[in-house]
Design a protein around this motif. Structure first.
Motif, PDB file in Angstrom:
ATOM      1  N   UNK A  40       1.041  -1.136   0.043  1.00 21.84           N
ATOM      2  CA  UNK A  40      -0.061   0.041   0.100  1.00 21.84           C
ATOM      3  C   UNK A  40       0.839   1.451  -0.001  1.00 21.84           C
ATOM      4  N   UNK A  41       1.990   1.333   0.739  1.00 25.49           N
ATOM      5  CA  UNK A  41       2.714   2.289   0.922  1.00 25.49           C
ATOM      6  C   UNK A  41       3.481   2.580  -0.522  1.00 25.49           C
ATOM      7  N   UNK A  42       3.647   1.593  -1.302  1.00 26.08           N
ATOM      8  CA  UNK A  42       4.386   1.653  -2.629  1.00 26.08           C
ATOM      9  C   UNK A  42       3.266   1.857  -3.728  1.00 26.08           C
ATOM     10  N   UNK A  43       1.786   1.881  -3.503  1.00 27.19           N
ATOM     11  CA  UNK A  43       0.769   2.254  -4.356  1.00 27.19           C
ATOM     12  C   UNK A  43       0.941   1.073  -5.376  1.00 27.19           C
ATOM     13  N   UNK A 320      -6.865  11.571  15.844  1.00 25.25           N
ATOM     14  CA  UNK A 320      -6.657  11.476  14.540  1.00 25.25           C
ATOM     15  C   UNK A 320      -5.211  10.866  14.118  1.00 25.25           C
ATOM     16  N   UNK A 321      -5.020   9.813  13.325  1.00 23.14           N
ATOM     17  CA  UNK A 321      -3.644   9.347  13.382  1.00 23.14           C
ATOM     18  C   UNK A 321      -3.131   8.562  14.423  1.00 23.14           C
ATOM     19  N   UNK A 389       5.369   8.336  15.454  1.00 27.25           N
ATOM     20  CA  UNK A 389       5.634   9.512  15.399  1.00 27.25           C
ATOM     21  C   UNK A 389       5.326  10.336  14.292  1.00 27.25           C
ATOM     22  N   UNK A 390       5.377   9.691  12.985  1.00 23.76           N
ATOM     23  CA  UNK A 390       4.967  10.205  11.511  1.00 23.76           C
ATOM     24  C   UNK A 390       3.612  10.501  11.621  1.00 23.76           C
ATOM     25  N   UNK A 391       2.794   9.536  11.937  1.00 25.02           N
ATOM     26  CA  UNK A 391       1.487   9.816  12.067  1.00 25.02           C
ATOM     27  C   UNK A 391       0.930  11.007  12.968  1.00 25.02           C
ATOM     28  N   UNK A 392       1.390  10.961  14.234  1.00 22.94           N
ATOM     29  CA  UNK A 392       0.868  11.862  15.144  1.00 22.94           C
ATOM     30  C   UNK A 392       1.444  13.202  14.830  1.00 22.94           C
ATOM     31  N   UNK A 393       2.512  13.234  14.263  1.00 21.83           N
ATOM     32  CA  UNK A 393       3.132  14.694  13.947  1.00 21.83           C
ATOM     33  C   UNK A 393       2.869  15.028  12.580  1.00 21.83           C
ATOM     34  N   UNK A 394       2.125  14.216  11.776  1.00 24.27           N
ATOM     35  CA  UNK A 394       1.389  14.521  10.459  1.00 24.27           C
ATOM     36  C   UNK A 394       2.790  14.823   9.523  1.00 24.27           C
ATOM     37  N   UNK A 396       4.810  13.238   6.341  1.00 18.98           N
ATOM     38  CA  UNK A 396       4.783  12.400   5.333  1.00 18.98           C
ATOM     39  C   UNK A 396       6.186  11.869   4.667  1.00 18.98           C
ATOM     40  N   UNK A 397       6.255  10.904   3.915  1.00 19.73           N
ATOM     41  CA  UNK A 397       7.246  10.497   3.448  1.00 19.73           C
ATOM     42  C   UNK A 397       8.332   9.290   4.137  1.00 19.73           C
ATOM     43  N   UNK A 398       9.482   9.955   4.084  1.00 19.80           N
ATOM     44  CA  UNK A 398      10.613   8.832   4.679  1.00 19.80           C
ATOM     45  C   UNK A 398      10.342   8.194   6.019  1.00 19.80           C
ATOM     46  N   UNK A 399      10.134   8.854   6.931  1.00 19.89           N
ATOM     47  CA  UNK A 399       9.994   8.280   8.647  1.00 19.89           C
ATOM     48  C   UNK A 399       8.841   7.213   8.349  1.00 19.89           C
ATOM     49  N   UNK A 400       7.682   7.570   7.827  1.00 20.15           N
ATOM     50  CA  UNK A 400       6.652   6.422   7.629  1.00 20.15           C
ATOM     51  C   UNK A 400       7.305   5.162   6.999  1.00 20.15           C
TER      52      UNK A 400
END
Length: 452
Positions: A40-43, A320-321, A389-394, A396-400
């Motif tokens: 899913x992350x890679x579409x 949220x997230x 952390x990536x979700x809560x801090x919104x 996007x990209x590399x960390x997630x």
């Protein structure tokens, strides 16, 4: 060196292949769910991939693991005989067949297929509930774990009915005809599943495991906290589910706050038992510590969200997230930690317990590789922290993406460790565990016996 509990009825347990079959199949769904999540992350996932991903992990890994754990430990803890071993195997086949077809239908967007496969899952989960309820019917007085398990089974019955209705609504719009919003039914279904069936089971099991494997007991304020959780949690689940179903925000808000109040009480109990621990720390304890921290953080971020709006889809599983914080950080780490003990326990009791005093035997926690356990702990912990952390801090990209990769590798390490343990110590081969009487190896052995 793990503690070997002496207050259980090991002779009441079903054959080891019954729970192990559930656990191994659950691990297969875990790997499939994580793989689909990376896709899913890679579409790279077609159709309704996100729904397939969620059901693989929740209905596949977590719920099938719950089925195996209850099938194993309800007879052991309650001193009762499992009502039907045959039904325990049938329930697994029905859920596996139903879920597999359900996931394929999501990926291919063949919504008409959802109805029969959802029905198969319903029958499987109802067979499981019937089997455990009949087993517990022989018990004169229920303890806290048994009461939680019975409550969780009730939630299983309700959520599967809503699941079938949602599957029907995909093909034949039904809810709109009776003036009910589909999103409201989804909200009630998710509430009954995550907070009802899953979290209630987790609480009930940890009342046993949290004291048994820390060699502690509930005392002092623990009993008051337990009473709070036992009342607030089931009432909160029902009120939140009904509030979401009818779209009544004040009721949903009260239900949500009751769930959070109960979660606070329970997390304090578990934290106290881990602090008072009288045995050497194992991977199970470490993962429970992570789960306590994740649950506490989830409570803190969810309180303002559910006070503000408990009905919005963004707040379905808390703030949220914050879904990964609850499902991966709290529930996921509890399940991983528990599997690091109950699978070795089942194998040890069947393979080595009768040899005590006759020859040198390994301890329960010696059956798996400590080094791999440490590696998967770092990978899962680090990956989960990045995702949350990536979700809560919104962000996007590399960390997630990196967090997802670390979790994926950690899951592979975790599953590999358990599979290696089965290969090295189980008296049965993996194909015999999974396939039972349908195993080609068993058929070959029977043929050789006939020739002799």
């Amino acid at each position: 060196m793990g503690a070997i509990p002496g207050n259980i009825e090991a002779d009441q347990q079903p054959p080891m292949t019954v729970p192990l079959r559930h656990f191994v199949v659950g691990l297969v769904f875990l790997v499939a769910g994580i793989g689909l999540g990376i896709g899913l992350h890679l579409n790279a996932v077609p159709g309704l991939g996100r729904l397939a991903h969620v059901h693989l992990l929740l209905a596949g890994w977590i719920c099938i693991t719950i089925m195996g754990a209850m099938t194993q430990f309800v007879p052991v803890w309650s001193g009762a005989t499992l009502h039907s071993q045959r039904l325990a195997n049938v329930q697994l086949g029905l859920v596996v067949a139903g879920l597999s077809g359900f996931v394929v239908a999501f990926l291919l967007v063949e919504t008409a297929w959802l109805i029969p496969f959802a029905t198969l899952m319903l029958v499987g989960f109802w067979a499981f509930a019937y089997n455990i309820i009949r087993t517990l019917a022989t018990v004169e007085e229920y303890d806290v774990t048994e009461r939680h398990f019975l409550g969780a089974l009730g939630f299983f019955l309700l959520l599967t009915v809503l699941g079938v209705l949602l599957a029907i609504d995909f093909t034949v719009p039904t809810f709109s005809r009776i003036g009910v919003s589909r999103s409201r039914v989804v909200g009630a279904h998710a509430t009954l599943a995550v907070f009802g069936a899953v979290l209630t089971t987790v609480y009930g099991a940890l009342y046993q495991l949290g004291t048994m494997f820390t060699q502690t007991e509930l005392h002092g304020i623990d009993h008051r906290l337990r009473s709070i959780e036992e009342i607030a949690h089931p009432i909160g689940v029902v009120v939140l589910a009904v509030g979401r179903l009818v779209g009544h925000a004040p009721a949903a808000r009260v239900g949500g706050l009751l769930i959070l109040f109960a979660a606070s009480a329970f997390s304090l109990i578990l934290a106290r038992k881990l602090y008072e621990m009288q045995v050497e720390r194992t991977p199970m304890h470490t993962r429970y510590m992570v789960a306590v921290g994740a649950l506490a953080l989830w409570i803190a971020v969810t309180v303002p969200a559910w006070i503000s709006d408990p009905l919005t889809r963004d707040h379905l599983l808390g703030a949220a997230n914050a879904g990964h914080l609850l499902l991966l950080g709290a529930i996921g780490f509890v399940v991983v930690g528990t599997l690091y003990h109950i699978i070795p326990f089942v194998i040890w009791v069947n393979r080595y317990s009768d040899l005590l005093g006759l020859e040198d035997v390994p301890m329960i926690d010696d059956l798996y590789d400590d080094r791999i356990a440490a590696i998967d702990g770092v990978l899962l912990g680090g990956g989960s922290a990045l995702i949350v952390g990536a979700n809560l801090l919104e962000v996007a990209g590399t960390p997630g993406h990196l967090g997802g990769l670390l979790v994926g590798v950690g899951v592979v390490a975790f599953v590999s460790n358990l599979v290696l343990m089965l290969v090295r110590h189980s008296p049965h081969s993996i194909d015999r565990i999974v396939l039972g009487s349908f195993s080609p190896r068993r058929a070959h052995d029977l043929d050789e016996a006939a020739d002799d």
